[in-house]
Design a protein around this motif. Structure first.
Motif, PDB file in Angstrom:
ATOM      1  N   THR A 120       0.824  -1.095  -0.013  1.00 29.83           N
ATOM      2  CA  THR A 120       0.099   0.071  -0.173  1.00 29.83           C
ATOM      3  C   THR A 120       0.994   1.123  -0.009  1.00 29.83           C
ATOM      4  O   THR A 120       1.766   1.400   0.949  1.00 29.83           O
ATOM      5  CB  THR A 120      -0.944   0.116   1.173  1.00 29.83           C
ATOM      6  OG1 THR A 120      -1.606  -0.983   1.147  1.00 29.83           O
ATOM      7  CG2 THR A 120      -1.883   1.286   1.227  1.00 29.83           C
ATOM      8  N   ARG A 173       0.273   8.405   0.252  1.00 34.11           N
ATOM      9  CA  ARG A 173       1.051   9.816   0.081  1.00 34.11           C
ATOM     10  C   ARG A 173       0.040  10.919   0.947  1.00 34.11           C
ATOM     11  O   ARG A 173      -1.254  10.881   0.740  1.00 34.11           O
ATOM     12  CB  ARG A 173       0.890  10.234  -1.376  1.00 34.11           C
ATOM     13  CG  ARG A 173       1.465   9.177  -2.167  1.00 34.11           C
ATOM     14  CD  ARG A 173       1.503   9.543  -3.629  1.00 34.11           C
ATOM     15  NE  ARG A 173       0.311   9.082  -4.308  1.00 34.11           N
ATOM     16  CZ  ARG A 173      -0.110   9.179  -5.455  1.00 34.11           C
ATOM     17  NH1 ARG A 173       0.337   9.853  -6.453  1.00 34.11           N
ATOM     18  NH2 ARG A 173      -1.109   8.740  -5.916  1.00 34.11           N
ATOM     19  N   ASN A 195      -3.828  10.157   0.138  1.00 31.32           N
ATOM     20  CA  ASN A 195      -4.312   9.363  -1.066  1.00 31.32           C
ATOM     21  C   ASN A 195      -3.633   7.920  -0.853  1.00 31.32           C
ATOM     22  O   ASN A 195      -2.328   7.852  -0.295  1.00 31.32           O
ATOM     23  CB  ASN A 195      -3.587   9.881  -2.349  1.00 31.32           C
ATOM     24  CG  ASN A 195      -3.946   9.095  -3.593  1.00 31.32           C
ATOM     25  OD1 ASN A 195      -3.883   7.743  -3.519  1.00 31.32           O
ATOM     26  ND2 ASN A 195      -4.372   9.717  -4.651  1.00 31.32           N
ATOM     27  N   GLU A 198      -3.225   3.983  -2.263  1.00 29.48           N
ATOM     28  CA  GLU A 198      -3.117   3.049  -3.312  1.00 29.48           C
ATOM     29  C   GLU A 198      -2.697   1.552  -2.912  1.00 29.48           C
ATOM     30  O   GLU A 198      -1.583   1.637  -2.330  1.00 29.48           O
ATOM     31  CB  GLU A 198      -2.375   3.728  -4.417  1.00 29.48           C
ATOM     32  CG  GLU A 198      -2.709   4.674  -5.242  1.00 29.48           C
ATOM     33  CD  GLU A 198      -1.878   5.094  -6.289  1.00 29.48           C
ATOM     34  OE1 GLU A 198      -1.422   4.195  -6.987  1.00 29.48           O
ATOM     35  OE2 GLU A 198      -1.817   6.155  -6.575  1.00 29.48           O
ATOM     36  N   SER A 199      -3.679   0.879  -3.191  1.00 29.87           N
ATOM     37  CA  SER A 199      -3.264  -0.754  -2.906  1.00 29.87           C
ATOM     38  C   SER A 199      -2.787  -1.418  -4.207  1.00 29.87           C
ATOM     39  O   SER A 199      -3.613  -1.409  -5.219  1.00 29.87           O
ATOM     40  CB  SER A 199      -4.368  -1.602  -1.873  1.00 29.87           C
ATOM     41  OG  SER A 199      -4.468  -1.023  -0.755  1.00 29.87           O
ATOM     42  N   ARG A 200      -1.892  -2.157  -3.967  1.00 30.55           N
ATOM     43  CA  ARG A 200      -1.283  -2.960  -5.274  1.00 30.55           C
ATOM     44  C   ARG A 200      -0.931  -4.307  -4.713  1.00 30.55           C
ATOM     45  O   ARG A 200      -0.400  -4.500  -3.566  1.00 30.55           O
ATOM     46  CB  ARG A 200       0.074  -2.349  -5.773  1.00 30.55           C
ATOM     47  CG  ARG A 200       0.078  -0.897  -6.094  1.00 30.55           C
ATOM     48  CD  ARG A 200      -0.962  -0.888  -7.644  1.00 30.55           C
ATOM     49  NE  ARG A 200      -1.001   0.420  -7.666  1.00 30.55           N
ATOM     50  CZ  ARG A 200      -0.844   0.921  -8.984  1.00 30.55           C
ATOM     51  NH1 ARG A 200      -0.509   0.097 -10.116  1.00 30.55           N
ATOM     52  NH2 ARG A 200      -0.869   2.383  -9.331  1.00 30.55           N
TER      53      ARG A 200
END
Length: 68
Positions: free
Chosen positions: A43, A46, A58, A60-62
């Motif tokens: 994850t 930011r 912000n 973002e999960s990958r």
């Protein structure tokens, strides 16, 4: 009557002088963090904003990707 433009506000690469209006709101923060979530995926978090105020975030999960 001739009009003259005041170009003293242009940034000088040697002195790094900034225009007077850019000196306000200069206290900012930026944070980048990479953490694992509960499923083990990466994850990226930011955060940014002005110091002393609520910033923005912000997330973002990958999915974990194996290198080739």
């Amino acid at each position: 009557m001739s009009a003259t433009l005041d170009h003293t506000w242009q940034q000088n690469p040697v002195s790094g002088a900034r225009p007077p209006w850019s000196r306000a709101n200069i206290a900012r923060f930026y944070v980048l963090a990479i953490e694992a979530n509960l499923s083990g995926d990466a994850t990226l978090i930011r955060e940014w904003g002005r110091i002393g105020a609520a910033g923005q975030r912000n997330i973002e999960s990958r999915e974990n990707v194996e290198p080739p």
